[in-house]
Design an enzyme around this catalytic site. Structure first.
Site, PDB file in Angstrom:
ATOM      1  N   GLY A  30       0.821  -1.207   0.000  1.00 42.64           N
ATOM      2  CA  GLY A  30       0.000   0.000   0.000  1.00 42.64           C
ATOM      3  C   GLY A  30       0.853   1.255   0.000  1.00 42.64           C
ATOM      4  N   GLY A  56      -5.413  -5.564   3.865  1.00 41.15           N
ATOM      5  CA  GLY A  56      -5.315  -4.394   4.743  1.00 41.15           C
ATOM      6  C   GLY A  56      -4.091  -3.629   4.308  1.00 41.15           C
ATOM      7  N   THR A 110      -2.004  -0.175   4.619  1.00 35.67           N
ATOM      8  CA  THR A 110      -1.866   1.003   5.471  1.00 35.67           C
ATOM      9  C   THR A 110      -1.086   2.093   4.748  1.00 35.67           C
ATOM     10  OG1 THR A 110      -1.586  -0.623   7.218  1.00 35.67           O
ATOM     11  CG2 THR A 110      -1.229   1.701   7.815  1.00 35.67           C
ATOM     12  N   ARG A 140     -20.367 -21.277 -10.116  1.00 28.88           N
ATOM     13  CA  ARG A 140     -21.303 -20.553 -10.995  1.00 28.88           C
ATOM     14  C   ARG A 140     -22.663 -20.232 -10.368  1.00 28.88           C
ATOM     15  NH1 ARG A 140     -19.655 -24.770 -15.463  1.00 28.88           N
ATOM     16  NH2 ARG A 140     -20.055 -25.951 -13.589  1.00 28.88           N
ATOM     17  N   GLN A 148      -2.651  -9.419  -0.738  1.00 32.85           N
ATOM     18  CA  GLN A 148      -1.963 -10.641  -0.283  1.00 32.85           C
ATOM     19  C   GLN A 148      -0.616 -10.796  -1.022  1.00 32.85           C
ATOM     20  OE1 GLN A 148      -5.539 -11.159  -1.349  1.00 32.85           O
ATOM     21  NE2 GLN A 148      -5.837 -10.179   0.607  1.00 32.85           N
ATOM     22  N   THR A 190      -4.864 -17.947   0.266  1.00 30.48           N
ATOM     23  CA  THR A 190      -6.129 -17.268   0.038  1.00 30.48           C
ATOM     24  C   THR A 190      -6.774 -17.900  -1.207  1.00 30.48           C
ATOM     25  OG1 THR A 190      -7.231 -15.127  -0.062  1.00 30.48           O
ATOM     26  CG2 THR A 190      -5.188 -15.329  -1.346  1.00 30.48           C
ATOM     27  N   ARG A 211      -4.741  -9.378  14.299  1.00 32.81           N
ATOM     28  CA  ARG A 211      -4.057 -10.589  14.777  1.00 32.81           C
ATOM     29  C   ARG A 211      -2.543 -10.383  14.798  1.00 32.81           C
ATOM     30  NH1 ARG A 211      -5.851 -15.152  10.714  1.00 32.81           N
ATOM     31  NH2 ARG A 211      -5.599 -13.455   9.243  1.00 32.81           N
ATOM     32  N   ARG A 271       1.134 -11.077  13.933  1.00 32.13           N
ATOM     33  CA  ARG A 271       1.739 -11.791  12.804  1.00 32.13           C
ATOM     34  C   ARG A 271       2.925 -12.611  13.299  1.00 32.13           C
ATOM     35  NH1 ARG A 271       1.753  -6.176   9.454  1.00 32.13           N
ATOM     36  NH2 ARG A 271      -0.403  -6.185   8.747  1.00 32.13           N
ATOM     37  N   LEU A 307      13.391  -2.011   6.445  1.00 33.89           N
ATOM     38  CA  LEU A 307      14.796  -2.252   6.790  1.00 33.89           C
ATOM     39  C   LEU A 307      15.099  -1.645   8.157  1.00 33.89           C
ATOM     40  CD1 LEU A 307      17.415  -3.497   5.623  1.00 33.89           C
ATOM     41  CD2 LEU A 307      18.016  -1.237   4.770  1.00 33.89           C
ATOM     42  N   GLY A 341      12.503   0.825   2.043  1.00 35.04           N
ATOM     43  CA  GLY A 341      11.667   1.477   3.049  1.00 35.04           C
ATOM     44  C   GLY A 341      12.386   1.561   4.386  1.00 35.04           C
TER      45      GLY A 341
HETATM   46  P1  2SA Z   1      -8.569 -15.360   3.523  1.00 36.43           P
HETATM   47  O1  2SA Z   1      -9.257 -14.485   4.519  1.00 36.43           O
HETATM   48  O2  2SA Z   1      -9.432 -16.512   3.059  1.00 36.43           O
HETATM   49  O3  2SA Z   1      -7.951 -14.633   2.397  1.00 36.43           O
HETATM   50  O4  2SA Z   1      -7.385 -16.067   4.367  1.00 36.43           O
HETATM   51  C1  2SA Z   1      -6.608 -17.093   3.788  1.00 36.43           C
HETATM   52  C2  2SA Z   1      -5.126 -16.901   4.120  1.00 36.43           C
HETATM   53  O5  2SA Z   1      -4.679 -15.670   3.551  1.00 36.43           O
HETATM   54  C3  2SA Z   1      -4.114 -14.856   4.550  1.00 36.43           C
HETATM   55  N1  2SA Z   1      -4.395 -13.442   4.312  1.00 36.43           N
HETATM   56  C4  2SA Z   1      -3.576 -12.471   4.689  1.00 36.43           C
HETATM   57  N2  2SA Z   1      -2.320 -12.523   5.164  1.00 36.43           N
HETATM   58  C5  2SA Z   1      -1.763 -11.343   5.501  1.00 36.43           C
HETATM   59  N3  2SA Z   1      -2.422 -10.138   5.469  1.00 36.43           N
HETATM   60  C6  2SA Z   1      -3.679 -10.078   4.996  1.00 36.43           C
HETATM   61  N4  2SA Z   1      -4.422  -8.961   5.164  1.00 36.43           N
HETATM   62  C7  2SA Z   1      -4.607  -8.410   6.521  1.00 36.43           C
HETATM   63  C8  2SA Z   1      -3.507  -7.436   6.885  1.00 36.43           C
HETATM   64  C9  2SA Z   1      -4.714  -9.576   7.503  1.00 36.43           C
HETATM   65  C10 2SA Z   1      -5.218  -9.307   8.911  1.00 36.43           C
HETATM   66  O6  2SA Z   1      -3.218  -6.599   6.051  1.00 36.43           O
HETATM   67  O7  2SA Z   1      -2.922  -7.506   7.973  1.00 36.43           O
HETATM   68  O8  2SA Z   1      -5.576  -8.216   9.298  1.00 36.43           O
HETATM   69  O9  2SA Z   1      -5.270 -10.319   9.668  1.00 36.43           O
HETATM   70  C11 2SA Z   1      -4.296 -11.263   4.532  1.00 36.43           C
HETATM   71  N5  2SA Z   1      -5.494 -11.539   3.974  1.00 36.43           N
HETATM   72  C12 2SA Z   1      -5.547 -12.889   3.847  1.00 36.43           C
HETATM   73  C13 2SA Z   1      -4.815 -15.316   5.840  1.00 36.43           C
HETATM   74  O10 2SA Z   1      -4.087 -14.954   6.986  1.00 36.43           O
HETATM   75  C14 2SA Z   1      -4.865 -16.808   5.620  1.00 36.43           C
HETATM   76  O11 2SA Z   1      -3.613 -17.378   5.896  1.00 36.43           O
HETATM   77  P1  GDP Z   2       0.370  -4.286   2.762  1.00 39.22           P
HETATM   78  O1  GDP Z   2      -0.797  -5.177   3.047  1.00 39.22           O
HETATM   79  O2  GDP Z   2       1.423  -4.989   1.967  1.00 39.22           O
HETATM   80  O3  GDP Z   2      -0.008  -2.966   2.156  1.00 39.22           O
HETATM   81  O4  GDP Z   2       1.044  -3.963   4.182  1.00 39.22           O
HETATM   82  P2  GDP Z   2       0.306  -3.557   5.554  1.00 39.22           P
HETATM   83  O5  GDP Z   2      -0.171  -2.163   5.463  1.00 39.22           O
HETATM   84  O6  GDP Z   2      -0.680  -4.606   5.942  1.00 39.22           O
HETATM   85  O7  GDP Z   2       1.496  -3.722   6.573  1.00 39.22           O
HETATM   86  C1  GDP Z   2       2.706  -3.019   6.420  1.00 39.22           C
HETATM   87  C2  GDP Z   2       2.919  -2.145   7.670  1.00 39.22           C
HETATM   88  O8  GDP Z   2       4.242  -1.687   7.697  1.00 39.22           O
HETATM   89  C3  GDP Z   2       2.042  -0.921   7.683  1.00 39.22           C
HETATM   90  O9  GDP Z   2       1.732  -0.600   9.005  1.00 39.22           O
HETATM   91  C4  GDP Z   2       2.939   0.162   7.073  1.00 39.22           C
HETATM   92  O10 GDP Z   2       2.619   1.467   7.516  1.00 39.22           O
HETATM   93  C5  GDP Z   2       4.283  -0.254   7.605  1.00 39.22           C
HETATM   94  N1  GDP Z   2       5.423   0.035   6.731  1.00 39.22           N
HETATM   95  C6  GDP Z   2       5.491   0.005   5.373  1.00 39.22           C
HETATM   96  N2  GDP Z   2       6.764   0.230   4.972  1.00 39.22           N
HETATM   97  C7  GDP Z   2       7.492   0.418   6.088  1.00 39.22           C
HETATM   98  C8  GDP Z   2       8.890   0.647   6.326  1.00 39.22           C
HETATM   99  O11 GDP Z   2       9.710   0.731   5.428  1.00 39.22           O
HETATM  100  N3  GDP Z   2       9.275   0.759   7.658  1.00 39.22           N
HETATM  101  C9  GDP Z   2       8.388   0.653   8.691  1.00 39.22           C
HETATM  102  N4  GDP Z   2       8.854   0.761   9.927  1.00 39.22           N
HETATM  103  N5  GDP Z   2       7.080   0.428   8.485  1.00 39.22           N
HETATM  104  C10 GDP Z   2       6.646   0.297   7.210  1.00 39.22           C
HETATM  105 MG    MG Z   3      -1.782  -5.971   4.704  1.00 36.20          MG
END
Ligand code: 2SA
Ligand code: GDP
Ligand code: MG
Length: 455
Positions: A47, A70, A72, A174, A254, A269, A333, A335, A362, A444
Site C-alpha cells: 500500500g 489491509g 496502510t 457458478r 496478499q 487465500t 491478529r 503476525r 529495513l 523502506g
Molecule cells: P482469507 O481471509 O481466506 O484470504 O485467508 C486465507 C489466508 O490468507 C491470509 N491473508 C492475509 N495474510 C496477511 N495479510 C492479509 N491482510 C490483513 C492485513 C490480515 C489481517 O493486512 O494484515 O488483518 O489479519 C491477509 N489476507 C488474507 C490469511 O491470513 C490466511 O492465511
Molecule cells: P500491505 O498489506 O502490503 O499494504 O502492508 P500492511 O499495510 O498490511 O502492513 C505493512 C505495515 O508496515 C504498515 O503498518 C505500514 O505502515 C508499515 N510500513 C510500510 N513500509 C514500512 C517501512 O519501510 N518501515 C516501517 N517501519 N514500516 C513500514
Molecule cells: Mg496488509
C-alpha cells in the site's frame, strides 16, 4: 466516464520538469501498465509504495482479493488510512481507482470505507469505479467462512473470516451474484435465495429464514441505488485508457506465497495475487503487462496457519513483532515473524518476473547485532531441495541453512540517500540482490511517505 491523463493534467514543460527531477526516470516504471505485488505472505508494505507511485499513474486498480486485504498508508500530514477494498491510489486526487472484475466486493464494507474516506476529506465521487463483472460478497459468505474454520478445528486455515473463500467458491461453482445483477432486482431475490438455502443445507449452524432473505433483498435494493454511479465496465475503461496511452498501476493484495496455485496450499487465500491475476482480474492482455515491482519485507511475516520455514519462535520472534508492529491491519491478529526466506523469494521472482524489488521495513532490523538470511532448504537426509516444494509434508520437514550478516545497530529511519546507509545495511541489501538476481530500487526505512530511499 473519462480518465484524465497524468500527462495532460499539467503543462508539457511542467511534466518534463517533474519527470526530470523526481518523476518517472527516478521511479523506473516507464511501461504503460505496471504492478506492485507482494513477494511473501502479505503485509510487505504494498500500500505504501502504491500510494507513493500513484501520482505517476492515471489509474490505480485492484485485480483480486477483497476486504481481507489491509493496506496502510499515510497522507502528507501523516494521517493514517487503512484500506481494504479501495485501491491505495485514493489519496492522490488525480487518480481514478478501479476495483476490477477479479475482486470480491462486500458492499457494506465498501460503503463504510468510502464514508470513512469522505469523512476525512478524501473525495471518492467519480474516482472509484467498480466492475460490473465483480462478484458480490454477502454477509452470509462471512458467516460460512467462520463455520468452515470451526469445522476444520485444529487444522484451521486462519482466514480473515471476511468471506473470501466462500465467495470465490460461489463464483467458481457458478452460483455467484455479480455487481451487474444489482440492475435486475426482479431475479435478484431468487438468486440470493438459492445461495442462502444452499448454505443452510450444507451447514447445520447456518440459520436462515424467509424474513432474513426479505431483509437482505431490501438492503441490496438500497445498495444498488447508491452503487449505480460507481458501476462501470472496467474492462472497457481500462483497455480504452491503455489505447489512449494512459498509465495504469495494479495493486496486488496478499502475495504469491498465499496464491491459490503457487502458495502453501491449502494455507492460502482463494485468489491469484501473482502476475497472472492481473490479466484475469482486470482483462489486461499479458503482452501489455510491463514493469512489476515485487515488495519484500527485510524479514518475513505470516498471519494465519501454515508452513513458515524461517519462522523465529519464542521470545525473539516476539521482539521482531514488537519492533515492526506486526499486527493484522484487518483483524489485529499478531503476525508470526521470521528471517528473510531467500528460497521463497527466488521462487516468487521466478513466477512473477519482477523488474525490480522494494525492500521494506529495513529500519525494523536496526537494533539487531546480527541478521540471518535463509538461503538454502535441505531435506532431512542433507540433500538440497532444488526449488520451493509444493508438497507441504516436504516443506514442514526440511531444514533451512542460514547466512549470518552483521547488523548496523543505529537508527536509519532518517536516511534518504542510499550511500548514507551504514555499510552493514548496504551489504545486507546487496547480498539479497546478489542472491535473487533482481535490483532493489526502493528501500523502506519507515511507514511514512517520505521514508523511502531510491537506489
Ligand atoms: P482469507 O481471509 O481466506 O484470504 O485467508 C486465507 C489466508 O490468507 C491470509 N491473508 C492475509 N495474510 C496477511 N495479510 C492479509 N491482510 C490483513 C492485513 C490480515 C489481517 O493486512 O494484515 O488483518 O489479519 C491477509 N489476507 C488474507 C490469511 O491470513 C490466511 O492465511
Ligand atoms: P500491505 O498489506 O502490503 O499494504 O502492508 P500492511 O499495510 O498490511 O502492513 C505493512 C505495515 O508496515 C504498515 O503498518 C505500514 O505502515 C508499515 N510500513 C510500510 N513500509 C514500512 C517501512 O519501510 N518501515 C516501517 N517501519 N514500516 C513500514
Ligand atoms: Mg496488509
Amino acid at each position: 466516464f473519462s480518465v484524465k491523463s497524468v500527462a495532460s493534467s499539467s503543462s508539457p514543460s511542467a511534466v518534463a520538469a517533474e519527470q526530470a527531477s523526481q518523476g518517472l526516470s527516478r521511479i523506473g516504471l516507464l511501461s504503460q501498465v505496471s504492478g506492485v505485488l507482494g513477494c511473501q505472505w502479505g503485509d510487505e508494505g504494498k500500500g505504501k509504495l502504491v500510494d507513493i507511485l500513484a501520482k505517476h499513474f492515471d489509474i490505480v486498480a485492484r485485480c483480486q482479493g477483497g476486504a481481507n486485504a489491509g493496506h496502510t498508508i499515510y497522507n502528507a500530514e501523516g494521517k493514517k488510512f487503512s484500506l481494504h477494498l479501495v485501491p491505495s491510489g485514493i489519496l492522490n486526487e488525480e487518480t481514478v481507482c478501479v476495483i476490477g472484475n477479479g475482486v470480491v466486493v462486500h458492499l457494506p464494507g465498501l460503503f463504510e470505507e468510502i464514508d470513512g474516506l469522505e469523512y476525512n476529506g478524501v473525495s471518492c465521487k467519480g474516482r472509484i469505479l467498480v466492475s460490473d463483472r465483480a462478484h458480490l460478497l454477502f454477509d452470509f459468505h462471512q458467516v460460512v467462512d467462520g463455520l468452515r474454520e470451526a469445522e476444520l478445528a485444529n487444522s484451521f486455515i486462519g482466514t480473515t473470516k471476511r468471506g473470501i473463500g466462500p465467495c470465490y467458491s460461489s463464483k467458481v461453482i457458478r452460483n455467484g451474484i455479480r455487481i451487474c445483477d444489482l440492475r435486475h432486482m426482479d431475479t435478484f431475490p431468487q438468486k440470493l435465495n438459492f445461495l442462502l438455502s444452499d448454505a443452510a443445507l450444507r451447514f447445520q449452524g447456518f440459520k436462515y429464514s424467509p424474513d432474513m432473505l426479505k431483509e437482505e433483498v431490501e438492503k441490496y435494493k438500497r445498495f444498488a441505488e447508491r452503487l449505480e454511479p460507481f458501476i462501470a465496465d472496467t474492462v472497457h475503461v481500462v483497455n480504452e485508457s491503455i489505447a489512449q496511452k494512459k498509465k495504469i498501476l495494479v495493486e496486488g493484495g496478499q502475495a504469491t506465497m498465499l496464491d491459490v496455485d503457487f502458495g502453501t496450499y491449502p494455507f492460502v487465500t482463494s485468489s491469484s495475487p501473482s502476475a497472472g491475476g492481473i490479466c484475469t482480474g482486470l482483462g489486461i492482455a499479458p503482452r501489455i503487462l510491463g514493469d512489476l515491482v515485487g515488495v519484500v519485507k527485510a524479514y518475513t511475516t505470516r498471519v494465519g496457519s501454515g508452513p513458515f520455514p524461517t519462522e523465529i519462535l519464542g521470545k525473539d520472534g516476539g521482539l521482531l513483532r514488537f519492533a515492526g508492529q506486526e499486527f493484522g491491519t484487518t483483524t489485529g491478529r499478531p503476525r508470526r515473524c521470521g528471517w528473510l526466506d531467500v528460497v521463497a523469494l527466488k521462487y516468487c521472482c521466478q513466477i512473477n518476473g519482477f523488474s525490480s524489488l522494494n525492500l521494506t521495513k529495513l529500519d525494523v532490523l536496526s537494533d539487531l547485532p546480527e541478521i540471518q538470511l535463509g538461503v538454502l532448504y535441505k531435506h532431512t537426509n542433507g540433500t538440497p531441495v532444488k526449488s520451493f516444494p509444493g508438497d507441504l509434508r516436504v516443506l514442514e520437514q526440511l531444514k533451512v541453512e542460514y547466512e549470518v550478516l552483521p547488523g548496523w545497530q543505529c537508527d536509519i529511519s532518517k536516511v534518504r540517500n542510499y550511500s548514507d546507509l551504514p555499510k552493514a545495511a548496504r551489504e545486507y541489501v546487496e547480498r539479497i540482490e546478489e542472491l535473487v538476481g533482481i535490483p532493489i530500487h526502493y528501500i523502506g526505512v519507515g511507514p511514512g511517505r517520505d521514508a523511502l530511499i531510491y537506489k
